[in-house]
Design an enzyme around this catalytic site. Structure first.
Site, PDB file in Angstrom:
ATOM      1  CE  LYS A  60      -3.818  -0.343   2.466  1.00 44.43           C
ATOM      2  NZ  LYS A  60      -4.974  -0.241   3.396  1.00 44.43           N
ATOM      3  CE  LYS A  72      -4.536  -3.770   9.216  1.00 44.56           C
ATOM      4  NZ  LYS A  72      -4.849  -2.901   8.084  1.00 44.56           N
ATOM      5  CG  ASP A 111      -7.855  -2.423  10.066  1.00 44.16           C
ATOM      6  OD1 ASP A 111      -7.459  -1.936   9.000  1.00 44.16           O
ATOM      7  OD2 ASP A 111      -8.333  -3.572  10.122  1.00 44.16           O
ATOM      8  CB  SER A 142      -8.374   7.134   8.697  1.00 39.74           C
ATOM      9  OG  SER A 142      -8.831   5.856   9.103  1.00 39.74           O
ATOM     10  CB  THR A 146     -10.662   4.893   3.715  1.00 36.60           C
ATOM     11  OG1 THR A 146      -9.696   5.028   4.762  1.00 36.60           O
ATOM     12  CG2 THR A 146     -10.479   3.555   3.033  1.00 36.60           C
ATOM     13  CB  ALA A 233     -17.559  -6.244   4.580  1.00 36.36           C
ATOM     14  CG  ASN A 256      -7.175  -3.476   4.174  1.00 39.52           C
ATOM     15  OD1 ASN A 256      -6.605  -2.881   3.262  1.00 39.52           O
ATOM     16  ND2 ASN A 256      -7.452  -2.905   5.334  1.00 39.52           N
TER      17      ASN A 256
HETATM   18  N1  PHE Z   1      -6.977   0.714   8.400  1.00 41.60           N
HETATM   19  C1  PHE Z   1      -6.001   1.495   7.724  1.00 41.60           C
HETATM   20  C2  PHE Z   1      -5.580   0.771   6.452  1.00 41.60           C
HETATM   21  O1  PHE Z   1      -5.769  -0.411   6.298  1.00 41.60           O
HETATM   22  C3  PHE Z   1      -4.822   1.659   8.601  1.00 41.60           C
HETATM   23  C4  PHE Z   1      -4.438   3.027   9.009  1.00 41.60           C
HETATM   24  C5  PHE Z   1      -5.235   4.135   8.869  1.00 41.60           C
HETATM   25  C6  PHE Z   1      -3.190   3.176   9.532  1.00 41.60           C
HETATM   26  C7  PHE Z   1      -4.768   5.358   9.213  1.00 41.60           C
HETATM   27  C8  PHE Z   1      -2.705   4.399   9.892  1.00 41.60           C
HETATM   28  C9  PHE Z   1      -3.525   5.494   9.744  1.00 41.60           C
HETATM   29  O2  PHE Z   1      -5.036   1.367   5.556  1.00 41.60           O
END
Ligand code: PHE
Length: 349
Positions: A60, A72, A111, A142, A146, A233, A256
């Protein structure tokens, strides 16, 4: 073969729950990746998830062109265990201890199963945490970023398939109405897309009604006759069998690890279905968090970086077509090139 740099499995001192931190690579920079707080039949399933998800984070960042590495964290909750507020704090403090033991080589973020308030609790113990609420100096939730990033990826695919980046009048099936999925569905509805949606939680039906979307069961929706399928999901939705049943022209979503097995990317290609690798379509959240919290760019610049996912996907689709590859192969070659460039000693050609 283990190709991760470091994996730590702790029994949380306070919670007695399994806390797993996997750092896949720090070649491009200190690792980042969210904390998944989820139920698993066995903690080893959580470990498997952490290993796969952290490797995906490396790709990523590499494809996004960001100097961060992949990691992770997973807390594997036994099936049926619900955490009350106090126990949740204990778990989060245990995670914070595990993060601190990495000495800056890994920072977490939200997450599946966690959000900004959880990041605030982790921040009581370690500073290696993204997306705390704004009043605590973090970049906050976030998930809207996303969702914006997935929208950017969808625009690139729409242009390729239909000659226009607009999603007005397109039919899309959104699988999962969690924070990202629901936000994305709202953006798509506002743009005039025709939506079919689902969630494992029947209460989310109210979101469907609000958006004038058709509700389908999670089993039915994958084979819906739509332009684009949007997995939002948990992972592994794209199995060999499901791919045979798909009736869409593209699969682009923020979930993901969408592929149950890697060969599914080839099967999609053979069926002439465009699949944008999940680590690209889901990168808006980390791009925003890292750009603002680590690189201290303005909100506008961070948003521009998220919107640039459209160009990234354009380029990947171009390269894939030119080289007769899948977009997944094009993305993995790009990631490999960027990873190799930093690990090659200075002066090597
Ligand atoms: N859940 C986010 C991802 O899979 C992880 C993340 C978000 C990590 C924001 C750091 C900051 O991309």
């Amino acid at each position: 073969m283990l190709d991760h740099e470091k994996v730590a499995i702790h029994t949380g001192r306070r919670s007695r729950l399994p806390v797993i931190v996997a750092v896949h690579s720090t070649a491009l920079g200190p690792a980042a990746g969210g904390l998944r707080l989820w139920h698993y039949p066995d903690w080893r399933d959580g470990l498997t998830d952490a290993l796969r998800l952290s490797a995906a984070m490396t790709s990523k960042f590499a494809v996004a062109g960001l100097p961060s590495g992949g990691g992770k964290a997973v807390v594997a909750l036994p099936e049926g265990l619900e955490l009350d507020a106090e126990r949740r704090r204990d778990v989060l403090h245990d995670v914070a201890d595990a993060i601190a033991s990495f000495g800056g080589a890994y920072a977490t973020g939200p997450d599946v199963g966690t959000g900004p308030d959880d990041m605030a609790v982790i921040g009581e113990i370690t500073s290696h945490v993204f997306c705390r609420p704004a009043h605590l100096g973090g970049s906050g939730d976030s998930s809207p970023h996303t969702a914006q990033g997935t929208l950017a990826a969808l625009r690139a695919v729409s242009r390729r398939l239909y000659g226009t980046a607009s999603l007005a009048g397109r039919s899309l099936a959104v699988v999962g109405l969690g924070r990202v999925g629901a936000g994305l569905a709202r953006l798509l509805a506002a743009e005039g897309a025709a939506l079919t949606v689902t969630d494992v939680d029947p209460d989310k039906r109210s979101t469907a009604d609000e958006l004038d979307a058709v509700w389908r069961s999670p089993d039915e929706i994958l084979a819906a006759n739509v332009d684009i399928l949007v997995p939002a999901a948990l992972g592994s939705v794209l199995t060999r069998q499901i791919v045979a049943e798909l009736r869409c022209r593209a699969v682009v979503g923020p979930a993901n690890n969408q592929l149950a097995t890697l060969d599914v990317a080839d099967l999609l290609h053979h069926r002439d279905i465009i699949w944008v690798p999940d680590h690209v379509a889901s990168s808006g959240g980390v791009i925003n968090a890292i750009s603002t919290e680590l690189h201290h760019v303005s909100a506008d610049e961070a948003h521009a970086r998220v919107r640039a996912i459209e160009d990234t996907v354009d380029d990947l689709l171009d390269t894939a077509q030119r080289c007769g590859q899948t977009p997944a192969q094009a993305a993995s070659e790009l990631a490999m090139r960027r990873l190799r460039a930093v690990s090659a000693p200075v002066g090597t050609p």
